[in-house]
Design a protein around this motif. Structure first.
Motif, PDB file in Angstrom:
ATOM      1  N   THR A 133     -15.518  -5.544  -6.047  1.00 58.92           N
ATOM      2  CA  THR A 133     -15.682  -6.075  -7.427  1.00 58.92           C
ATOM      3  C   THR A 133     -14.631  -6.135  -8.107  1.00 58.92           C
ATOM      4  N   GLY A 134     -13.379  -5.476  -7.859  1.00 59.31           N
ATOM      5  CA  GLY A 134     -12.178  -5.647  -8.418  1.00 59.31           C
ATOM      6  C   GLY A 134     -12.062  -4.807  -9.547  1.00 59.31           C
ATOM      7  N   SER A 144     -12.329  -9.351   0.059  1.00 61.32           N
ATOM      8  CA  SER A 144     -12.782  -8.410  -0.908  1.00 61.32           C
ATOM      9  C   SER A 144     -14.307  -8.538  -1.290  1.00 61.32           C
ATOM     10  N   VAL A 146      -6.605  -8.275  -4.144  1.00 62.89           N
ATOM     11  CA  VAL A 146      -5.438  -8.977  -3.274  1.00 62.89           C
ATOM     12  C   VAL A 146      -5.929 -10.290  -2.655  1.00 62.89           C
ATOM     13  N   LEU A 202     -10.546   0.418  -9.284  1.00 63.11           N
ATOM     14  CA  LEU A 202      -9.012   0.903  -9.538  1.00 63.11           C
ATOM     15  C   LEU A 202      -8.850   0.764 -11.126  1.00 63.11           C
ATOM     16  N   ASP A 211      -3.599   6.208   3.152  1.00 65.85           N
ATOM     17  CA  ASP A 211      -4.261   5.706   4.331  1.00 65.85           C
ATOM     18  C   ASP A 211      -3.287   4.915   5.278  1.00 65.85           C
ATOM     19  N   TYR A 217     -10.283  -0.456   3.112  1.00 59.37           N
ATOM     20  CA  TYR A 217      -8.933  -1.294   3.787  1.00 59.37           C
ATOM     21  C   TYR A 217      -8.450  -0.811   4.940  1.00 59.37           C
ATOM     22  N   ASN A 238     -11.697   3.008  -1.281  1.00 59.70           N
ATOM     23  CA  ASN A 238     -10.864   1.891  -1.020  1.00 59.70           C
ATOM     24  C   ASN A 238     -10.250   2.185   0.144  1.00 59.70           C
TER      25      ASN A 238
HETATM   26  P1  ADP Z   1     -12.380  -3.522  -5.197  1.00 62.88           P
HETATM   27  O1  ADP Z   1     -13.582  -3.329  -5.411  1.00 62.88           O
HETATM   28  O2  ADP Z   1     -12.080  -5.230  -4.689  1.00 62.88           O
HETATM   29  O3  ADP Z   1     -12.050  -2.543  -4.051  1.00 62.88           O
HETATM   30  P2  ADP Z   1     -10.285  -2.397  -6.859  1.00 62.88           P
HETATM   31  O4  ADP Z   1      -9.979  -2.439  -8.173  1.00 62.88           O
HETATM   32  O5  ADP Z   1     -10.672  -0.871  -6.158  1.00 62.88           O
HETATM   33  O6  ADP Z   1     -11.347  -3.316  -6.270  1.00 62.88           O
HETATM   34  O7  ADP Z   1      -9.269  -2.790  -6.121  1.00 62.88           O
HETATM   35  C1  ADP Z   1      -8.584  -4.041  -6.273  1.00 62.88           C
HETATM   36  C2  ADP Z   1      -7.590  -4.522  -5.003  1.00 62.88           C
HETATM   37  O8  ADP Z   1      -6.471  -3.568  -4.615  1.00 62.88           O
HETATM   38  C3  ADP Z   1      -8.873  -4.622  -3.799  1.00 62.88           C
HETATM   39  O9  ADP Z   1      -9.484  -5.657  -3.774  1.00 62.88           O
HETATM   40  C4  ADP Z   1      -7.748  -4.455  -2.683  1.00 62.88           C
HETATM   41  O10 ADP Z   1      -7.259  -5.824  -2.334  1.00 62.88           O
HETATM   42  C5  ADP Z   1      -6.647  -3.823  -3.329  1.00 62.88           C
HETATM   43  N1  ADP Z   1      -6.663  -2.353  -2.638  1.00 62.88           N
HETATM   44  C6  ADP Z   1      -7.248  -1.182  -3.442  1.00 62.88           C
HETATM   45  N2  ADP Z   1      -7.010   0.000  -2.619  1.00 62.88           N
HETATM   46  C7  ADP Z   1      -6.539  -0.332  -1.542  1.00 62.88           C
HETATM   47  C8  ADP Z   1      -5.866   0.067  -0.269  1.00 62.88           C
HETATM   48  N3  ADP Z   1      -6.182   1.448  -0.217  1.00 62.88           N
HETATM   49  N4  ADP Z   1      -5.398  -0.211   0.564  1.00 62.88           N
HETATM   50  C9  ADP Z   1      -5.336  -1.757   0.694  1.00 62.88           C
HETATM   51  N5  ADP Z   1      -5.758  -2.361  -0.574  1.00 62.88           N
HETATM   52  C10 ADP Z   1      -6.256  -1.649  -1.458  1.00 62.88           C
END
Ligand code: ADP
Length: 268
Positions: free
Chosen positions: A219-220, A213, A208, A223, A188, A164, A160
Motif C-alpha cells: 500500500t505504500g 508493489s 519504489v 513505512l 535483509d 522484498y 517488508n
Molecule cells: P509497501 O506497502 O508498498 O511495502 P512501505 O511503506 O512499507 O509500502 O514501503 C515503501 C516502499 O519501500 C515499498 O513499496 C518498497 O518499494 C520499498 N521497501 C520497503 N522495505 C523494503 C525492503 N526491505 N527492501 C526493498 N524495498 C523496500
C-alpha cells in the motif's frame, strides 16, 4: 501562526534592476496541499479495489453455470476485499498516529517480547517465501511505550524484509543497547532500494516500483506508519540499502532508564 514564504529574485532590465517577489504561499497553504494530496491518494487507492470488486460481482451472475469461473471470480473477490480491508486499516492507523504526536499510554515494554511477537506475526509469509529469520543480540532491553504499536512497527519492517527478499535468503533482527539507546535493526538480503528513492520510502503511499508493489499487495503506507510510531516514542529510524544486495532498517529508541528524562533528539 502562518509563515509567509517569499521568493526574492533580482532581474536586470537594461541598465535598471528589478526586484521580483514571488510565491507567497503560506505554510497553511502548504499543509492544505499535503492534506489534499493525502485525500487524493486515498481516493485513488480505494477506487482500485472497489472498482475491481464491482466488476467481479457483475461478472459472477452471467458465469453462474460455470463453476470454474465462479471459483476464480470468488477467489479474486476475496483478494480484493482483503486489500481494501488492509488499506482501510492502515489509513485509520496512520490518521490516528498523526492526530497526536504524544503517546496516550506508555508503560515499560520488554524489547524481547516486541521482537518475538513481531517475528511470530510474520510466520505465515516467512514459511510461504521460504526465508529464514535469525534474531539475536542483547537480551533484557526495555523501553517506555505502547507495546502494541511497537510490535506493529517492527512487524511492518519484517514484513517488508520478507516481501522484498528472494527464496532461501536470511533476515536478521538484532538488538543493541548503547549509551541509553536501544537499536533494533532488520537486515535483509533482498532487492534493495535505489539510492535516489532512499529519502522517499517513508513518505505516505510511496513505492519504489508502483506496479510490482501493488501486485504484491503493498500500500505504500507501512513505512510511514513505522516512522510515526517510532517518532511518537521519541526515537528515529534510518535506512541503509544497496540495490540487489539488501537493506537494513534501524529503529532507535531511548532505553527505559533514560526515556523519562530525554528523547533521542535532545541527546544529540
Ligand atoms: P509497501 O506497502 O508498498 O511495502 P512501505 O511503506 O512499507 O509500502 O514501503 C515503501 C516502499 O519501500 C515499498 O513499496 C518498497 O518499494 C520499498 N521497501 C520497503 N522495505 C523494503 C525492503 N526491505 N527492501 C526493498 N524495498 C523496500
Amino acid at each position: 501562526d502562518a509563515t509567509i514564504h517569499l521568493q526574492v529574485r533580482v532581474a536586470r532590465l537594461g541598465s535598471r534592476y528589478l526586484l521580483l517577489l514571488a510565491d507567497d504561499r503560506t505554510e497553511a497553504h502548504r499543509l492544505e496541499e499535503v492534506r489534499r494530496d493525502f485525500i487524493a491518494n486515498i481516493s485513488h487507492e480505494l477506487k482500485t479495489p472497489i472498482g475491481a470488486i464491482s466488476l467481479l460481482a457483475e461478472a459472477l451472475e452471467p458465469a453462474s453455470d460455470d463453476p470454474v469461473q465462479v471459483r476464480k471470480f470468488a477467489k479474486r473477490l476475496e483478494t480484493e476485499a482483503q486489500r481494501l480491508g488492509r488499506i482501510t486499516r492502515e489509513i485509520i492507523e496512520l490518521s490516528r498516529l498523526q492526530a497526536s504526536d504524544v503517546l496516550t499510554s506508555a508503560e515499560l515494554v520488554d524489547v524481547d517480547t516486541v521482537v518475538a511477537n513481531a517475528i511470530d506475526q510474520n510466520h505465515v509469509q516467512v514459511d510461504a517465501r521460504m526465508v529464514t529469520i535469525v534474531s539475536g543480540g542483547e537480551k533484557g532491553a526495555q523501553v517506555f511505550g505502547d507495546e502494541g504499536l511497537l510490535v506493529l512497527a517492527l512487524h511492518n519492517l519484517i514484513a517488508n524484509a520478507v516481501q522484498y527478499s528472494g527464496e532461501g535468503t536470511r533476515i536478521g533482527v538484532g538488538v543493541r543497547v548503547t549509551e541509553g539507546i536501544v537499536e533494533i535493526a532488520v537486515t535483509d538480503q533482498g532487492v534493495g532500494i535505489p539510492e535516489e528513492d532512499l529519502g522517499r520510502v517513508f513518505e505516505r503511499f510511496f513505492r519504489v516500483d508502483q506496479a510490482r508493489s501493488r501486485n504484491t499487495g503493498g500500500t505504500g503506507l507501512g513505512l510511514s506508519i513505522v516512522k510515526h510510531v517510532i517518532e511518537n516514542h521519541g526515537g528515529d529510524i534510518r535506512v541503509w540499502s544497496q540495490p540487489l544486495h539488501g537493506s537494513t532498517f534501524t529503529i532507535r529508541l531511548p532505553a527505559a532508564s533514560h526515556a523519562a528524562t530525554a528523547s533521542l533528539g535532545e541527546q544529540q
